[in-house]
Each structure stands twice: as C-alpha cells, then as structure tokens.
Design an enzyme around this catalytic site. Structure first.
Site, mmCIF file in Angstrom:
data_model
loop_
_atom_site.group_PDB
_atom_site.id
_atom_site.type_symbol
_atom_site.label_atom_id
_atom_site.label_comp_id
_atom_site.label_asym_id
_atom_site.label_seq_id
_atom_site.Cartn_x
_atom_site.Cartn_y
_atom_site.Cartn_z
ATOM 1 C CG HIS A 105 8.907 -19.359 -18.607
ATOM 2 N ND1 HIS A 105 8.359 -20.217 -19.599
ATOM 3 C CD2 HIS A 105 10.198 -19.882 -18.507
ATOM 4 C CE1 HIS A 105 8.977 -21.107 -19.778
ATOM 5 N NE2 HIS A 105 10.219 -21.066 -19.488
ATOM 6 C CG PHE A 156 19.278 -22.284 -23.282
ATOM 7 C CD1 PHE A 156 18.975 -22.871 -24.562
ATOM 8 C CD2 PHE A 156 18.115 -21.530 -22.580
ATOM 9 C CE1 PHE A 156 17.824 -23.198 -24.844
ATOM 10 C CE2 PHE A 156 16.748 -22.139 -23.272
ATOM 11 C CZ PHE A 156 16.796 -22.757 -24.238
ATOM 12 C CD GLU A 209 17.140 -18.028 -22.563
ATOM 13 O OE1 GLU A 209 16.106 -18.083 -21.657
ATOM 14 O OE2 GLU A 209 18.281 -18.545 -22.171
ATOM 15 C CD GLN A 230 12.940 -17.102 -15.722
ATOM 16 O OE1 GLN A 230 13.004 -18.482 -15.906
ATOM 17 N NE2 GLN A 230 14.260 -16.940 -15.051
ATOM 18 C CG LEU A 278 8.454 -20.274 -24.123
ATOM 19 C CD1 LEU A 278 8.623 -18.909 -23.347
ATOM 20 C CD2 LEU A 278 9.108 -21.243 -23.225
ATOM 21 N NE ARG A 326 14.664 -18.175 -19.581
ATOM 22 C CZ ARG A 326 14.336 -19.306 -19.818
ATOM 23 N NH1 ARG A 326 13.624 -19.899 -18.722
ATOM 24 N NH2 ARG A 326 14.389 -20.157 -20.493
ATOM 25 N NE ARG A 341 13.775 -22.016 -14.542
ATOM 26 C CZ ARG A 341 13.526 -22.308 -15.667
ATOM 27 N NH1 ARG A 341 14.425 -22.992 -16.461
ATOM 28 N NH2 ARG A 341 12.553 -22.113 -16.520
ATOM 29 C CG HIS A 384 11.014 -17.063 -21.629
ATOM 30 N ND1 HIS A 384 11.046 -16.523 -22.927
ATOM 31 C CD2 HIS A 384 11.448 -18.301 -21.485
ATOM 32 C CE1 HIS A 384 11.782 -17.290 -23.605
ATOM 33 N NE2 HIS A 384 12.313 -18.312 -22.732
ATOM 34 C CD GLU A 408 7.421 -23.662 -12.068
ATOM 35 O OE1 GLU A 408 7.339 -24.210 -13.019
ATOM 36 O OE2 GLU A 408 7.155 -22.445 -12.148
HETATM 37 O O1 FUM Z 1 12.918 -20.914 -23.717
HETATM 38 C C1 FUM Z 1 13.066 -22.140 -23.446
HETATM 39 O O2 FUM Z 1 13.055 -23.116 -24.272
HETATM 40 C C2 FUM Z 1 12.779 -22.541 -21.875
HETATM 41 C C3 FUM Z 1 13.363 -23.001 -21.144
HETATM 42 C C4 FUM Z 1 13.180 -23.125 -19.680
HETATM 43 O O3 FUM Z 1 12.709 -22.309 -19.092
HETATM 44 O O4 FUM Z 1 14.279 -23.685 -19.167
#
Ligand code: FUM
Length: 578
Positions: free
Chosen positions: A352, A120, A255, A240, A252, A286, A394, A242, A383
């Site tokens: 996000h 990730f 990632e 944030q 979404l 991100r 993050r 994404h 959150e």
């Molecule tokens: O992209 C994602 O699966 C998000 C994961 C996250 O925000 O931790």
C-alpha cells in the site's frame, strides 16, 4: 532516428500532480511562474484513490489533542519517526483541515454540522488506551475530493500543467539540480525543462509487488532517478502492507470499514485480533494486523484453508455501509463478488505505501548525506519523500496529512529559495537518457518486458513482503541480477513514438528493478524487526544497534548502506503493545 529535443524554462517545476505536488503549487500560484508536470491527467493521480480520511486532532467527536496524535504516530512508527517532524505535522493538522474546508473540500458532517471524524488504526486518546475519532473524512472518497479541490485552486491560480509527460532524467551540474528531461507521451518528443527550483512529488512505487493497492503509474520514477544521480534513499526497507485488500486484486477496502465497526474473522468465525491486540483489536496499526492475518493463515485458519480471511460488516446497519462506505461497498460487489451488507468480504494484505524515499528536511529540501546538506534547487514532498514522519510504519490517514502539511511547507521554502537564488538559469546540460531511449526503441532483443516485470513482482512478493529472512532476500538479490541482465536484451515491439506505452513501461520497469534492489539491500542490512520490517531470523527490535535511519547510496554497480540518527525529542522508545 535522432529524437527531437525542445527546451522550456520556468521559475519552478513540480514533477507529480498528486496531493503533495498540487498543495505546493497552490502555495506558489500567483507569485511566480510555475508548471506542474504529470504522466497522467492531474486528477487521475493516485492520491485521488485515498479513501478513509485525513487525520487531525480537531476533537469534533470526543476529546483529542495534538500531543496524543504525536504519541500515537511515534509509537506507530516503532520509534523510528523523527519526532521534530512529527510534532510539526500533528500541530499543523487542525489548521490544514480548516484550510482545506475553506478551499471547498466537501467533508462529511456530524450531527452538529461539524467535520465528521472516525476512528482509524493506532489512533487513540490517553496514550493508547481507547480508539479516538481523528480521521476527517468525505464518505470513503476523501482523497478524491481533496485532489479535485486542489486542482481547482491551481487552475484558478493560473498554474501551467504539462499532462501526460513522463520524467526521464534530472539535470544536475556541480551538485545543483537545474531541471529535468521529460517525454511527451502523445508525440514521443523530448523536452529539456529548466527551472530555478524543482520539486519532486511522484508518489510511491508499490508496483514492485504483484499485489498492490497502488495504481499502474506508481513506479517511483523520481525516486529511482535521484538514486542513479548519486543521492541517497532513506529507510527503503519499510514497506507497508494494508491488511484489507480484496483477495487476489489487492484493491483497497478502507480501514474506515473497521473504523465504522467492521471485524476481521478467520475460518472459525473468530475475531482473531483479540489475540494479537487485546486492547484495540481490529484498530491496531497495519503492520500488526497484516502479520496477524498471515499468522492465522499459516496456522490453517484462512478461509477454506486458503490465503485470505474475512472482513465482516454484516452487523452494521445498511445506511452506514451504503452511505459512509459507499465506494468500498461497490468495490466489494464488483471485484470481490460479495455484497457486504449480507456477506463477508474476502481480504488479504496488499502492498500500500512506502515509508522510505528521498530524504528531506522539514521544509522539503532534498538532503544528500547524514549531516543534512541541502541539494541546491531540489525539493521533494509526499510519498516519494522521507521526512520522516512515518518511521517504520505509517498510521492510517497520516499520509494525506503529510502530503498537505509538507507540500505546503515545500512551497513556502521554494518561495524563500527563489528570493535568495540570484542565478540566471540558462544552461545546456547533456543527458544520455535520450540516446538510451532511442537505443531501447530500436532494440531487437528477445526478452519479454512483461515477463521480467512479472517475475520481479512475484519474487518480491514471495520473499520481501510482510515477512523476510536472509535466505529469501539473497534469493531476490540473485534474481534481480538476472533480471537486469535480461532487461538489457528486451524487445520493444511497437516502434511508433505516439503513445508508445510499451516504451513507457520499459522505462518504468527499469526503475522498478532498481527500487526493488535497494529495498532488498536495505532489508538485508537491518538485522532486527521494527514496524513493517519483520525479519523472521531477527524477530526482536534491537534499539542498541538499529535505532537509526538507513541511507542507501549507489556505489558503482553495488548499493552501500550508511545510517543517520533518529530525532527523539519527547517519547523514548518503549516496547510496543496495543
Ligand atoms: O484504509 C484507508 O482508507 C487508507 C488510508 C491511508 O492509507 O491513509
């Protein structure tokens, strides 16, 4: 008509039934009288939408260590994360995952039968050199299976749920929180609910933006109420985006798609992340990828000259796409109109996650100042809280970890608090909110709520998103003043109290306006660029003047910003490159 008020009492109330709230509830279940209040049915909470995974240095797929996890998280946070809290989180992560597995979470498996892990963004081994497989996952439905499992555990432990009840106020006397006022959506009736301790876990507030991966209920209710009560909010400028929301919808595309080998491409077909993060490319954090996408678009390399780029999965084998990325594949087909097996997916950044929120210590106590003074009876996790483990940005999959680690810790410290708290809770605290809602319901104004919300979301998107600068931020501030004035003249057309969603949205819209105002004021204060907060007029990080958290306080009708030092224990700030 005067609204009916009923009174309820529990030892502990948890407001919010996402992963942080439910993990805290599991900790307390069986040992005390506990109730969870949620404006949706618990398993519809937004944590259930989390896709890609939850991080822990298990080392199931190659060498890893909590120390590397800590380094990545600190660097990812652009050195604004509190390192004592980050250290607790990363060291507790392997235990937290095994615990979830033992509760029944059906994680995906690798060929050895161990919990599967995938790369990730920003997660590396050897202090930044190579991407590491650190995200434990269940296909691309990780949040879904964890939330369902925690809910089962709560039901098993006899936790009482108040589903479809909206929190509308918190009840304080002499600085202590004693409970909340909630509204039952199916009847429109109000309840005062008193408790020895109150845990806030209402999630984020992505709905201040037009395009977001957040669900409709993410309107930051508790965050806004806490601020109105005179408590501070921390690091609200850090929002944030994404990188890969489905174009126009913001839904979404995890990632995980890039973790499994997906590549971002511009209109020329170039793998443009090679220019911005030459070492880890599409697996950069991100903040960096979202800015890179928008720079490509600004320089005319968006697809067909438009405001999006492509996520290319076509070189992956069909099995990986359909098995490990099952849900996002269906989203791309349904909402993006493309089949990722054969076609590239149109993507653009989507709001996000909120790094900022209600400041807490590492045990979930809400704090009221830069010295760390506890607010008696009040806790927060998830959150809506700011511990702060994410700092200015993050890393992917650290949020589910934050929820289960700090949700559990909050549950534990509530247990301790209950032992020490000898006060007999029997209070009658008046809240003005009920007459305010009655007035709202009978108002005959001309302003349209939906327009106010849309204009707010549009101006925030245009001027306070991935890139910001002073003129734009001031424009938003002026607009918010206008929207506040117009809000006082809204009309609620449906007067019925039963499931009056228009009324509920009116309450939420006021929160959104307030939270946007705090975000903008905090963004104006921070005259530097750090993590997700990029000021075009101050493009450099400025550690000399801004290596500190912001605390925003209500000051009459204005917002006052104070600061709080960042806890640096192991890793001194350095220039951040990937
Ligand atoms: O992209 C994602 O699966 C998000 C994961 C996250 O925000 O931790």
């Amino acid at each position: 008509m005067k609204s009916i008020i009923k009174k309820l009492k529990h030892k502990v109330i948890i407001i919010g039934s996402g992963m942080a709230g439910l993990r805290a509830a599991v900790e307390l279940a069986g040992s005390t009288d506990i109730a969870v209040i949620s404006k949706v049915f618990p398993t519809r909470s937004h944590s259930g939408a989390a896709q890609g995974g939850i991080t822990a240095a298990l080392g199931n797929e190659g060498e890893d260590s909590p120390e590397w996890h800590m380094f990545d998280t600190v660097k990812g946070s652009d050195y604004l994360g509190d390192q004592d809290a980050i250290e607790i989180m990363v060291h507790d992560a392997p235990r937290a995952i095994i615990e979830l597995e033992h509760m029944g979470v059906p994680f995906s498996r690798n060929s050895e039968g161990k919990i599967g892990q995938r790369p990730f963004g920003g997660h590396t081994r050897d202090y930044g050199k190579t991407p590491v497989k650190r995200a434990c996952y269940a296909s691309d439905r990780t949040g879904r299976v964890i939330l369902d499992t925690l809910f089962e555990q709560c039901v098993k432990g006899g936790v009482k749920f108040y589903s479809e009840f909206q929190v509308i106020d918190l009840l304080f006397r002499d600085g202590r929180c004693y409970g909340a006022v909630i509204m039952e959506l199916s009847t429109g009736e109000f309840y005062e609910i008193y408790a020895n301790s109150i845990l806030l876990a209402t999630g984020g507030f992505g709905k201040i933006y037009k395009t977001t991966s957040n669900c409709f209920s993410n309107t930051g209710d508790a965050v806004s109420i806490v601020f109105q009560k005179g408590l501070p909010l921390q690091d609200m400028e850090f929002v944030q985006f994404h990188p890969t929301g489905i174009r126009k919808h913001g839904i979404l595309i995890s990632e995980a798609a890039r973790g499994e080998g997906g590549i971002l491409r511009n209109s020329k077909g170039e793998r443009f992340m090679e220019r911005y993060a030459p070492v880890i490319k599409d697996l950069a954090p991100r903040d960096i990828i979202s800015r890179s996408i928008l720079r490509e678009i600004a320089q005319g390399r968006g697809i067909d000259g438009q405001d999006y780029v492509h996520l290319d999965l076509t070189h992956l084998d069909k099995e990986t796409i359909e098995d490990k990325l099952w849900e996002i594949t269906s989203f791309a087909r349904l909402y993006g109109g493309v089949d990722p097996v054969k076609e590239m997916v149109p993507v653009q950044p989507t709001c996000h996650y909120m790094m900022g929120g209600i400041p807490t210590d590492c045990d979930g106590h809400v704090i009221s100042d830069s010295k760390g003074t506890h607010v008696p009876g009040l806790f927060a996790a998830g959150e809506c809280a700011c511990v702060s483990v994410h700092g200015a940005n993050r890393l992917g999959c650290n949020s589910l970890l934050d929820l289960v680690v700090f949700g559990r810790r909050a549950g534990k410290s509530i247990k301790t608090w209950l032992k020490e708290d000898s006060e007999h809770i029997e209070v009658n605290i008046e809240s003005h909110i009920i007459s305010k809602i009655d007035t709202l319901l009978s108002s005959k104004g001309k302003e349209k709520l939906s327009l106010i919300r849309q204009e707010l979301q549009q101006i925030m998107t245009d001027n306070c998103s991935v890139f910001r600068e002073e003129t734009g931020l001031i424009k938003v501030k002026e607009k918010i003043k206008e929207l506040k004035e117009r809000y006082s003249h809204i009309a609620i057309t449906g007067k019925d109290k039963i499931f009056n969603m228009e009324l509920m949205e009116a309450v939420e819209c006021e929160h959104l306006i307030n939270l946007a105002a705090i975000t903008v004021e905090s963004a104006l204060y921070r005259k530097e660029s750090r993590g997700a907060h990029y000021r075009e007029d101050y493009p450099e990080r400025d550690d000399k003047n801004y290596l500190s958290h912001t605390l925003a306080f209500k000051d009459g009708d204005s917002i006052k910003i104070e600061t709080k030092p960042v806890k640096i224990t192991k890793f001194e700030p350095k220039a951040r490159s990937y």
